[in-house]
Design a protein around this motif. Sequence first.
Motif, PDB file in Angstrom:
ATOM      1  N   GLU A   1       0.821  -1.210   0.000  1.00  0.00           N
ATOM      2  CA  GLU A   1       0.000   0.000   0.000  1.00  0.00           C
ATOM      3  C   GLU A   1       0.858   1.265   0.000  1.00  0.00           C
ATOM      4  O   GLU A   1       0.585   2.195  -0.774  1.00  0.00           O
ATOM      5  N   ASP A   2       1.881   1.298   0.826  1.00  0.00           N
ATOM      6  CA  ASP A   2       2.731   2.485   0.884  1.00  0.00           C
ATOM      7  C   ASP A   2       3.429   2.743  -0.456  1.00  0.00           C
ATOM      8  O   ASP A   2       3.499   3.882  -0.929  1.00  0.00           O
ATOM      9  N   ASP A   3       3.945   1.682  -1.053  1.00  0.00           N
ATOM     10  CA  ASP A   3       4.642   1.850  -2.325  1.00  0.00           C
ATOM     11  C   ASP A   3       3.669   2.201  -3.457  1.00  0.00           C
ATOM     12  O   ASP A   3       4.006   2.970  -4.358  1.00  0.00           O
ATOM     13  N   ALA A   4       2.466   1.637  -3.401  1.00  0.00           N
ATOM     14  CA  ALA A   4       1.448   1.977  -4.403  1.00  0.00           C
ATOM     15  C   ALA A   4       1.066   3.451  -4.280  1.00  0.00           C
ATOM     16  O   ALA A   4       0.906   4.150  -5.286  1.00  0.00           O
ATOM     17  N   ALA A   5       0.943   3.926  -3.044  1.00  0.00           N
ATOM     18  CA  ALA A   5       0.610   5.342  -2.828  1.00  0.00           C
ATOM     19  C   ALA A   5       1.716   6.240  -3.393  1.00  0.00           C
ATOM     20  O   ALA A   5       1.445   7.262  -4.028  1.00  0.00           O
ATOM     21  N   THR A   6       2.957   5.837  -3.187  1.00  0.00           N
ATOM     22  CA  THR A   6       4.092   6.608  -3.716  1.00  0.00           C
ATOM     23  C   THR A   6       4.040   6.660  -5.244  1.00  0.00           C
ATOM     24  O   THR A   6       4.248   7.710  -5.861  1.00  0.00           O
ATOM     25  N   LEU A   7       3.724   5.513  -5.851  1.00  0.00           N
ATOM     26  CA  LEU A   7       3.646   5.459  -7.310  1.00  0.00           C
ATOM     27  C   LEU A   7       2.483   6.309  -7.835  1.00  0.00           C
ATOM     28  O   LEU A   7       2.632   7.045  -8.814  1.00  0.00           O
ATOM     29  N   VAL A   8       1.332   6.208  -7.199  1.00  0.00           N
ATOM     30  CA  VAL A   8       0.175   7.013  -7.612  1.00  0.00           C
ATOM     31  C   VAL A   8       0.519   8.500  -7.523  1.00  0.00           C
ATOM     32  O   VAL A   8       0.241   9.271  -8.452  1.00  0.00           O
ATOM     33  N   ASN A   9       1.158   8.892  -6.426  1.00  0.00           N
ATOM     34  CA  ASN A   9       1.548  10.301  -6.289  1.00  0.00           C
ATOM     35  C   ASN A   9       2.503  10.721  -7.399  1.00  0.00           C
ATOM     36  O   ASN A   9       2.390  11.819  -7.940  1.00  0.00           O
ATOM     37  N   ALA A  10       3.422   9.845  -7.747  1.00  0.00           N
ATOM     38  CA  ALA A  10       4.378  10.159  -8.813  1.00  0.00           C
ATOM     39  C   ALA A  10       3.658  10.308 -10.157  1.00  0.00           C
ATOM     40  O   ALA A  10       3.928  11.246 -10.913  1.00  0.00           O
ATOM     41  N   LEU A  11       2.730   9.392 -10.443  1.00  0.00           N
ATOM     42  CA  LEU A  11       1.981   9.470 -11.707  1.00  0.00           C
ATOM     43  C   LEU A  11       1.235  10.798 -11.806  1.00  0.00           C
ATOM     44  O   LEU A  11       1.226  11.450 -12.856  1.00  0.00           O
ATOM     45  N   LEU A  12       0.615  11.198 -10.702  1.00  0.00           N
ATOM     46  CA  LEU A  12      -0.168  12.436 -10.701  1.00  0.00           C
ATOM     47  C   LEU A  12       0.743  13.664 -10.795  1.00  0.00           C
ATOM     48  O   LEU A  12       0.467  14.605 -11.542  1.00  0.00           O
ATOM     49  N   ARG A  13       1.846  13.619 -10.072  1.00  0.00           N
ATOM     50  CA  ARG A  13       2.749  14.766 -10.023  1.00  0.00           C
ATOM     51  C   ARG A  13       3.439  14.975 -11.365  1.00  0.00           C
ATOM     52  O   ARG A  13       3.504  16.084 -11.888  1.00  0.00           O
TER      53      ARG A  13
END
Length: 197
Positions: free
Chosen positions: A71-83
Amino acid sequence: MLFAHDTEVSLAATAALVNTGRGTEGLPDEAALDRFVTEWRWTGERTRDRAELDAVRRLRPRLARLWELSEDDAATLVNALLREAGALPQLVKHDGWDYHLHATSADAPLADRMAVDAGMAFTDVIRTGQLDRLRRCAADDCDNVHVDLSKNRSRRFCGTACANRINVAAYRTRQAARPTAARPTAGPPTAGRTPSG
Ligand SMILES: [Zn+2]
Ligand SMILES: [Zn+2]
């Protein structure tokens, strides 16, 4: 419904995009990308060139990681995609769709719009604690992924093709294991007829 309709469509579209990169190449050329874009009702600007296709293909392995990460790594990836795509959520209505979120403009590159659309949908999945709905197809011979949006979390297969194939195979195995005098009491779950052999 678990999520807003547009979120559920986005999750299904993300799984479908990931699956084009598994097994046989599902986006071999620009024409295949055109068909994918039409099927999943993507709107907005297109360049319809090799660079657009390559960018979409490069996005797939990143999105596929969502099915594997914590979950933590998925959240990091989602944030990166959006950013990375400069996401800025806005409510819009278009083409008969009622208000839903767009976080990129219609003239952003297709791959960026796909990345942000997936990213926005996954913010819902992660913040509601439902990352465990991301599944791999239960068929041994299928590498596809899906998002189980069923109420009782019962979806096992990527689509009806795999479900039918596995259910019919399981039925035939059960039939073959029965004593020859036994009569089938029900047809295969999805084929709807009694096999002759
Ligand atoms: Zn839209
Ligand atoms: Zn499958």
